[in-house]
Write a protein that holds these residues in place. Structure first.
Motif, mmCIF file in Angstrom:
data_model
loop_
_atom_site.group_PDB
_atom_site.id
_atom_site.type_symbol
_atom_site.label_atom_id
_atom_site.label_comp_id
_atom_site.label_asym_id
_atom_site.label_seq_id
_atom_site.Cartn_x
_atom_site.Cartn_y
_atom_site.Cartn_z
ATOM 1 N N ILE A 68 21.349 -20.189 -21.867
ATOM 2 C CA ILE A 68 22.411 -21.046 -21.351
ATOM 3 C C ILE A 68 23.608 -20.946 -22.287
ATOM 4 O O ILE A 68 23.498 -21.185 -23.486
ATOM 5 N N LYS A 93 15.627 -25.775 -14.157
ATOM 6 C CA LYS A 93 16.623 -25.681 -13.090
ATOM 7 C C LYS A 93 17.787 -26.634 -13.341
ATOM 8 O O LYS A 93 18.951 -26.301 -13.109
ATOM 9 N N ALA A 94 17.496 -27.825 -13.834
ATOM 10 C CA ALA A 94 18.544 -28.803 -14.116
ATOM 11 C C ALA A 94 19.474 -28.301 -15.221
ATOM 12 O O ALA A 94 20.694 -28.498 -15.152
ATOM 13 N N TYR A 95 18.922 -27.656 -16.229
ATOM 14 C CA TYR A 95 19.757 -27.118 -17.305
ATOM 15 C C TYR A 95 20.627 -25.970 -16.812
ATOM 16 O O TYR A 95 21.804 -25.891 -17.139
ATOM 17 N N THR A 96 20.054 -25.066 -16.012
ATOM 18 C CA THR A 96 20.829 -23.906 -15.565
ATOM 19 C C THR A 96 21.930 -24.303 -14.598
ATOM 20 O O THR A 96 22.984 -23.669 -14.563
ATOM 21 N N THR A 97 21.728 -25.347 -13.804
ATOM 22 C CA THR A 97 22.767 -25.789 -12.868
ATOM 23 C C THR A 97 23.793 -26.714 -13.524
ATOM 24 O O THR A 97 24.825 -27.005 -12.930
ATOM 25 N N GLY A 98 23.511 -27.180 -14.756
ATOM 26 C CA GLY A 98 24.459 -28.009 -15.472
ATOM 27 C C GLY A 98 24.277 -29.496 -15.261
ATOM 28 O O GLY A 98 25.145 -30.283 -15.662
ATOM 29 N N LEU A 99 23.184 -29.918 -14.643
ATOM 30 C CA LEU A 99 22.959 -31.347 -14.439
ATOM 31 C C LEU A 99 22.597 -32.059 -15.736
ATOM 32 O O LEU A 99 22.873 -33.251 -15.896
ATOM 33 N N ASP A 157 22.834 -31.761 -20.057
ATOM 34 C CA ASP A 157 23.469 -31.072 -21.161
ATOM 35 C C ASP A 157 22.470 -30.829 -22.287
ATOM 36 O O ASP A 157 21.547 -31.595 -22.478
#
Length: 56
Positions: A32, A45-51, A53
């Motif tokens: 990331i 998935k949450a980290y890769t989509t930016g939800l 930090d």
């Protein structure tokens, strides 16, 4: 939640507790922002989509 119908004996309680084993969370390496970070699989998935930090 399950509720016991009868009182459990001390020996049964202690033998049940002794069988419990801790399983550490499996970490997945994700790239990331140009750096590689080890995070739990359920949050990848949450980290890769930016939800979520990444904290330093």
């Amino acid at each position: 939640m399950a509720v016991p119908k009868r009182k459990m004996s001390r020996s049964n309680t202690r033998s049940r507790r002794s069988q419990w084993n801790y399983q550490p969370t499996a970490l997945v390496k994700v790239r990331i922002g140009g750096r590689e970070v080890a995070i739990p699989r359920r949050l990848a998935k949450a980290y890769t989509t930016g939800l979520v930090d990444i904290e330093d």
